[in-house]
Write a protein that holds these residues in place. Structure first.
Motif, PDB file in Angstrom:
ATOM      1  N   LYS A  31      46.806  76.722  44.563  1.00  0.00           N
ATOM      2  CA  LYS A  31      47.336  77.175  43.364  1.00  0.00           C
ATOM      3  C   LYS A  31      48.517  77.970  44.447  1.00  0.00           C
ATOM      4  N   ALA A  90      55.159  83.884  37.087  1.00  0.00           N
ATOM      5  CA  ALA A  90      54.643  84.590  36.630  1.00  0.00           C
ATOM      6  C   ALA A  90      55.011  84.511  38.325  1.00  0.00           C
ATOM      7  N   VAL A 110      46.587  89.782  38.694  1.00  0.00           N
ATOM      8  CA  VAL A 110      45.264  88.428  38.270  1.00  0.00           C
ATOM      9  C   VAL A 110      45.860  87.943  40.159  1.00  0.00           C
ATOM     10  N   LYS A 138      43.701  84.774  42.219  1.00  0.00           N
ATOM     11  CA  LYS A 138      43.510  83.509  41.916  1.00  0.00           C
ATOM     12  C   LYS A 138      43.213  82.833  43.332  1.00  0.00           C
ATOM     13  N   VAL A 163      39.321  82.871  39.168  1.00  0.00           N
ATOM     14  CA  VAL A 163      40.846  83.647  38.267  1.00  0.00           C
ATOM     15  C   VAL A 163      39.893  84.942  37.845  1.00  0.00           C
ATOM     16  N   ILE A 203      41.021  88.664  36.447  1.00  0.00           N
ATOM     17  CA  ILE A 203      42.017  89.308  35.742  1.00  0.00           C
ATOM     18  C   ILE A 203      41.695  90.603  36.417  1.00  0.00           C
ATOM     19  N   GLU A 208      48.733  87.805  41.560  1.00  0.00           N
ATOM     20  CA  GLU A 208      50.148  87.430  40.562  1.00  0.00           C
ATOM     21  C   GLU A 208      50.707  88.055  39.268  1.00  0.00           C
ATOM     22  N   GLU A 209      51.198  88.634  38.815  1.00  0.00           N
ATOM     23  CA  GLU A 209      51.514  89.023  37.893  1.00  0.00           C
ATOM     24  C   GLU A 209      51.347  88.832  36.419  1.00  0.00           C
ATOM     25  N   PHE A 210      50.983  90.030  35.842  1.00  0.00           N
ATOM     26  CA  PHE A 210      49.444  89.683  34.219  1.00  0.00           C
ATOM     27  C   PHE A 210      50.671  89.622  33.289  1.00  0.00           C
ATOM     28  N   MET A 211      50.558  88.580  32.507  1.00  0.00           N
ATOM     29  CA  MET A 211      51.487  87.594  31.682  1.00  0.00           C
ATOM     30  C   MET A 211      50.672  88.178  29.461  1.00  0.00           C
ATOM     31  N   GLU A 252      49.016  81.032  24.686  1.00  0.00           N
ATOM     32  CA  GLU A 252      47.910  79.604  25.847  1.00  0.00           C
ATOM     33  C   GLU A 252      48.062  78.557  25.033  1.00  0.00           C
ATOM     34  N   LYS A 308      38.279  79.392  26.595  1.00  0.00           N
ATOM     35  CA  LYS A 308      37.892  79.806  27.498  1.00  0.00           C
ATOM     36  C   LYS A 308      36.748  80.472  27.354  1.00  0.00           C
ATOM     37  N   MET A 359      52.605  80.146  29.490  1.00  0.00           N
ATOM     38  CA  MET A 359      51.478  81.430  28.110  1.00  0.00           C
ATOM     39  C   MET A 359      53.294  81.073  27.963  1.00  0.00           C
ATOM     40  N   GLU A 415      49.643  77.324  35.180  1.00  0.00           N
ATOM     41  CA  GLU A 415      48.684  76.574  36.317  1.00  0.00           C
ATOM     42  C   GLU A 415      49.009  75.079  36.142  1.00  0.00           C
TER      43      GLU A 415
HETATM   44  P1  AMP Z   1      44.204  78.827  35.562  1.00  0.00           P
HETATM   45  O1  AMP Z   1      43.120  78.399  36.295  1.00  0.00           O
HETATM   46  O2  AMP Z   1      45.060  79.536  36.248  1.00  0.00           O
HETATM   47  O3  AMP Z   1      44.992  79.166  34.352  1.00  0.00           O
HETATM   48  O4  AMP Z   1      43.535  80.498  34.868  1.00  0.00           O
HETATM   49  C1  AMP Z   1      42.446  80.629  33.944  1.00  0.00           C
HETATM   50  C2  AMP Z   1      42.830  81.436  32.732  1.00  0.00           C
HETATM   51  O5  AMP Z   1      43.109  83.386  33.001  1.00  0.00           O
HETATM   52  C3  AMP Z   1      44.325  81.489  31.795  1.00  0.00           C
HETATM   53  O6  AMP Z   1      43.414  80.562  31.003  1.00  0.00           O
HETATM   54  C4  AMP Z   1      44.451  82.677  31.429  1.00  0.00           C
HETATM   55  O7  AMP Z   1      43.563  82.897  29.784  1.00  0.00           O
HETATM   56  C5  AMP Z   1      43.956  83.382  32.516  1.00  0.00           C
HETATM   57  N1  AMP Z   1      45.029  84.168  33.255  1.00  0.00           N
HETATM   58  C6  AMP Z   1      45.876  83.002  34.506  1.00  0.00           C
HETATM   59  N2  AMP Z   1      46.537  83.485  35.485  1.00  0.00           N
HETATM   60  C7  AMP Z   1      47.742  84.381  34.780  1.00  0.00           C
HETATM   61  C8  AMP Z   1      47.936  85.089  33.915  1.00  0.00           C
HETATM   62  N3  AMP Z   1      48.903  85.654  35.542  1.00  0.00           N
HETATM   63  N4  AMP Z   1      48.410  86.674  33.275  1.00  0.00           N
HETATM   64  C9  AMP Z   1      47.526  86.446  32.236  1.00  0.00           C
HETATM   65  N5  AMP Z   1      46.568  85.630  32.080  1.00  0.00           N
HETATM   66  C10 AMP Z   1      46.754  85.082  33.613  1.00  0.00           C
END
Ligand code: AMP
Ligand code: GLY
Length: 419
Positions: free
Chosen positions: A103, A118, A141, A143, A153, A155, A185-188, A192, A212, A271, A281
């Motif tokens: 990542k 983000a 966030v 990761k 990941v 939150i 990472e910044e929360f968004m 999705e 998920k 997002m 991602e």
């Molecule tokens: P990822 O494996 O990076 O897709 O992360 C798994 C889940 O975490 C995503 O499907 C989102 O629901 C949540 N997520 C990941 N990054 C963020 C972010 N920067 N802001 C808000 N939610 C996130």
């Protein structure tokens, strides 16, 4: 043609189902496969990470095309091994699969090439990460850099939670070496959407949305995915146009500029924020369960598309999807994703025979004493199509009743946002 599919989940069953429809294919093998895949392919008892054995098998059996469904072997370099042996294989090489495998790499790539995502920082030291968290905005966030079965990941709502998160990932090594580096990472916020594409010359498949969390109302723990629907009504032509211009081709071009040509599937996790679509991602393979709703809607011969992707002639392919919708509801074992029983007898598979538009994709199943039993947390994905999402949802939930086993668990609100 003889095709070998590498993997054992619902995604590989969906790929095998599409491959079986190809007029070019005479025989399908799957390593290691599962009880459902075994009905349309010959399952081979070789693990997805046993590259040398897989190469030997492909040579001995004169396999014309190998399709790799899973992330671990791709990130581990299975495609390079096959190519070195002169075998034809669909999937990115190791130096391109890093798009999913790290990542931190993918965030740096997006930053360098101005691909919307983000704001973030990468950290290799827990002290530096904790210092950064002192002055951060919350929620935030965290990761793990590497592969963590979709669970790396976190939150975090507060500074305390985030500090605990750093400890969990970097010091306690909850996901092993995957947490040696972390991304903060910044929360968004927003909707999705998952968009799957065939790269080199990018060809977008239709959109989908995953659910998920384990429980209704998006509550409970993150899982590999409890259900999907396709297309996503939130993926409008305007969003598509923006993403084509600033995200999809930009990503493939960025990888090519870095000497990491991408051949295979790129999964864009997006997002849709109020400031426009941003990348959450990348994955270097079909999503699971996204593949279980996207592939049944694809009109093209999948083998032709994969071959064009390998040969660099994708620009000559016109990807086409049915003008319908599909919904997939995952039947899991009670307790997933934490603790659940295995080897529970399952019944009702015959109900899917000759039912057009209904699919039972096996994820965690196997044969035991001539009987199909559960063999994982996510057991099967029930997919149904319909003329629109509402109808597909009704059909899929009706079909979830056809399969029975003790401790069967599912979410009841897959696709509810579209009602
Ligand atoms: P990822 O494996 O990076 O897709 O992360 C798994 C889940 O975490 C995503 O499907 C989102 O629901 C949540 N997520 C990941 N990054 C963020 C972010 N920067 N802001 C808000 N939610 C996130
Ligand atoms: N369903 C999300 C993934 O395959 O990563």
């Amino acid at each position: 043609m003889k095709v070998l599919i590498v993997g054992s989940g619902g995604r590989e069953h969906a790929i095998a189902t599409s491959v079986a429809k190809s007029s070019k294919v005479d025989k399908i093998y799957c390593a290691p496969g599962n009880a459902g895949i075994g009905q349309i392919a010959e399952c081979v008892n070789i693990g997805a990470m046993e590259f040398d054995k897989l190469v030997d098998f492909a040579k001995e059996n004169e396999i014309d095309l190998t399709v790799v469904g899973m992330d671990d072997p791709l990130v581990g370099g299975i495609v390079d091994k096959f190519e070195e042996a002169g075998l034809r294989v669909f999937g990115p090489r190791k130096n391109a699969a890093i798009l999913e495998g790290s990542k931190a790499f993918s965030k740096d790539l997006m930053k360098k090439y101005n691909i919307p995502t983000a704001g973030y920082e990468n950290f290799t030291s827990p002290e530096a990460a904790m210092e950064y968290l002192e002055t951060s905005k919350y929620p935030i966030v965290l990761k793990a850099d590497g592969l963590a079965l979709g669970k790396g990941v976190l939150i975090c709502q507060t500074k305390e939670e985030a500090m605990d998160g750093v400890k969990e990932l970097m010091l306690d090594k909850k996901f092993g070496n995957a947490g040696n580096t972390i991304v903060i990472e910044e929360f968004m916020t927003g909707r999705e959407v998952s968009v799957l594409s065939y790269g080199k010359t990018i060809k977008i498949m239709t959109s989908a949305q995953d659910h998920k969390r384990a429980k209704d109302g998006d509550k409970g723990l993150n899982t590999g995915g409890m259900g999907t629907f396709s297309p996503s009504p939130f993926y409008t032509p305007e969003v598509d146009e923006f993403c084509k211009k600033y995200i999809y081709q930009a990503t493939v071009d960025a990888m090519a500029s870095e000497g990491r040509e991408f051949k295979g599937i790129i999964f864009f996790g997006l997002m849709l924020t109020k400031d426009g679509p941003k990348v959450l991602e990348y994955n270097a393979r079909f999503g699971d369960p996204e593949a279980q709703v996207v592939l049944p809607r694809m009109k093209n011969d999948i083998v032709e598309v994969m071959e064009a992707c390998i040969d660099g002639t994708l620009d000559q392919i016109d990807l086409q999807f049915e003008d319908n919708a599909a919904v997939c509801v995952v039947l899991a074992s009670e307790g997933y994703p934490v603790k659940y029983e295995k080897e529970i007898p399952m019944y009702g598979f015959e109900n899917f025979k000759d039912k057009e538009g209904y699919y039972c994709f096996h994820a965690g199943t196997k044969f035991k004493d001539g009987q199909i039993v559960t063999n994982g947390g996510r057991v099967v994905g029930i997919t149904a199509t319909g003329s629109n999402l509402k109808e597909a949802r009704k059909n899929a939930y009706a079909a979830t009743e056809w399969i029975t086993f003790a401790n069967k668990y599912m979410r009841h609100d897959i696709g509810k946002a579209i009602d």
